[in-house]
Design a protein around this motif. Structure first.
Motif, PDB file in Angstrom:
ATOM      1  N   GLY A 161      60.333  56.951  71.933  1.00  0.00           N
ATOM      2  CA  GLY A 161      60.965  56.103  73.074  1.00  0.00           C
ATOM      3  C   GLY A 161      61.403  57.221  74.275  1.00  0.00           C
ATOM      4  N   THR A 162      62.133  56.374  75.121  1.00  0.00           N
ATOM      5  CA  THR A 162      62.669  57.243  76.246  1.00  0.00           C
ATOM      6  C   THR A 162      63.938  56.984  76.303  1.00  0.00           C
ATOM      7  N   TYR A 163      64.746  57.793  76.883  1.00  0.00           N
ATOM      8  CA  TYR A 163      66.337  57.673  77.362  1.00  0.00           C
ATOM      9  C   TYR A 163      66.518  58.261  78.760  1.00  0.00           C
ATOM     10  N   MET A 164      67.840  57.644  79.180  1.00  0.00           N
ATOM     11  CA  MET A 164      68.419  58.134  80.198  1.00  0.00           C
ATOM     12  C   MET A 164      69.875  58.176  80.064  1.00  0.00           C
ATOM     13  N   VAL A 165      70.441  59.169  80.340  1.00  0.00           N
ATOM     14  CA  VAL A 165      71.951  59.388  80.613  1.00  0.00           C
ATOM     15  C   VAL A 165      72.554  59.476  81.840  1.00  0.00           C
ATOM     16  N   MET A 166      73.391  58.650  82.221  1.00  0.00           N
ATOM     17  CA  MET A 166      74.062  58.641  83.458  1.00  0.00           C
ATOM     18  C   MET A 166      75.656  58.790  83.282  1.00  0.00           C
ATOM     19  N   GLY A 167      75.948  59.449  84.266  1.00  0.00           N
ATOM     20  CA  GLY A 167      77.417  59.693  84.376  1.00  0.00           C
ATOM     21  C   GLY A 167      77.951  60.910  83.852  1.00  0.00           C
ATOM     22  N   ALA A 168      77.093  61.950  83.487  1.00  0.00           N
ATOM     23  CA  ALA A 168      77.615  63.202  82.703  1.00  0.00           C
ATOM     24  C   ALA A 168      77.848  64.029  84.167  1.00  0.00           C
ATOM     25  N   VAL A 169      78.938  65.294  83.726  1.00  0.00           N
ATOM     26  CA  VAL A 169      79.395  65.976  84.794  1.00  0.00           C
ATOM     27  C   VAL A 169      79.267  67.384  84.383  1.00  0.00           C
ATOM     28  N   ASP A 170      79.282  68.315  85.133  1.00  0.00           N
ATOM     29  CA  ASP A 170      79.180  69.669  84.896  1.00  0.00           C
ATOM     30  C   ASP A 170      80.742  70.237  84.682  1.00  0.00           C
ATOM     31  N   PRO A 171      80.587  71.494  84.267  1.00  0.00           N
ATOM     32  CA  PRO A 171      82.046  72.146  83.824  1.00  0.00           C
ATOM     33  C   PRO A 171      83.021  71.894  85.010  1.00  0.00           C
ATOM     34  N   ASN A 172      82.787  71.925  86.284  1.00  0.00           N
ATOM     35  CA  ASN A 172      83.572  71.525  87.120  1.00  0.00           C
ATOM     36  C   ASN A 172      84.036  70.318  87.454  1.00  0.00           C
ATOM     37  N   GLY A 173      83.362  69.302  86.660  1.00  0.00           N
ATOM     38  CA  GLY A 173      83.572  67.890  86.906  1.00  0.00           C
ATOM     39  C   GLY A 173      82.921  67.292  87.961  1.00  0.00           C
ATOM     40  N   PRO A 227      79.714  65.336  89.595  1.00  0.00           N
ATOM     41  CA  PRO A 227      78.605  64.385  88.773  1.00  0.00           C
ATOM     42  C   PRO A 227      77.197  65.065  88.945  1.00  0.00           C
ATOM     43  N   LEU A 228      76.548  65.030  87.648  1.00  0.00           N
ATOM     44  CA  LEU A 228      75.132  65.390  87.658  1.00  0.00           C
ATOM     45  C   LEU A 228      74.101  64.245  87.843  1.00  0.00           C
ATOM     46  N   PRO A 229      73.055  64.572  88.222  1.00  0.00           N
ATOM     47  CA  PRO A 229      72.018  63.562  88.200  1.00  0.00           C
ATOM     48  C   PRO A 229      71.750  62.930  86.893  1.00  0.00           C
ATOM     49  N   PRO A 230      71.158  61.695  86.778  1.00  0.00           N
ATOM     50  CA  PRO A 230      70.750  60.890  85.503  1.00  0.00           C
ATOM     51  C   PRO A 230      69.907  61.944  84.821  1.00  0.00           C
TER      52      PRO A 230
END
Length: 109
Positions: free
Chosen positions: A58-70, A72-75
């Motif tokens: 299948g496929t997946y998409m993770v939205m809403g992650a942040v880097d160590p500095n808080g 936002p990261l792209p999906p």
């Protein structure tokens, strides 16, 4: 839920072996960079190799992650393959592999 001897491999090569280690890995991720994430999972195919074994792609998409500095990261979008086994009448993940595809210079787009 992962099988007792199940494992997980992330796109960066991080590997967790056995249910306890996989659960610890997910708990740490979800207490930090994935705390407020949303996962969209699409199952493209299921192949039953036997009555108690299935291969899932299948496929997946993770939205809403942040880097160590808080920040936002792209999906994060990728492909996944999992082997599921039936234990005591319940399906469990025996092995899960996620990857982020990259273009290969010798393949046409």
């Amino acid at each position: 839920m992962h099988a007792i001897d199940g494992d997980l491999m992330e796109p960066d090569g991080m590997t967790a072996k056995h249910r306890d280690e996989v659960e610890k890995h997910f708990a740490e991720e979800h207490a930090g960079p994935f705390k407020n994430t949303e996962l969209k999972l699409t199952i493209d195919s299921v192949w039953f190799a036997g009555a108690d074994v299935a291969l899932v792609d299948g496929t997946y998409m993770v939205m809403g992650a942040v880097d160590p500095n808080g920040q936002p990261l792209p999906p994060r979008k990728g492909l996944l393959t999992s082997v599921l086994i039936k234990e005591d009448g319940t399906w469990h993940v025996a092995a899960s592999r996620s990857m982020i595809p990259i273009p290969l210079p010798w393949r046409p787009k």
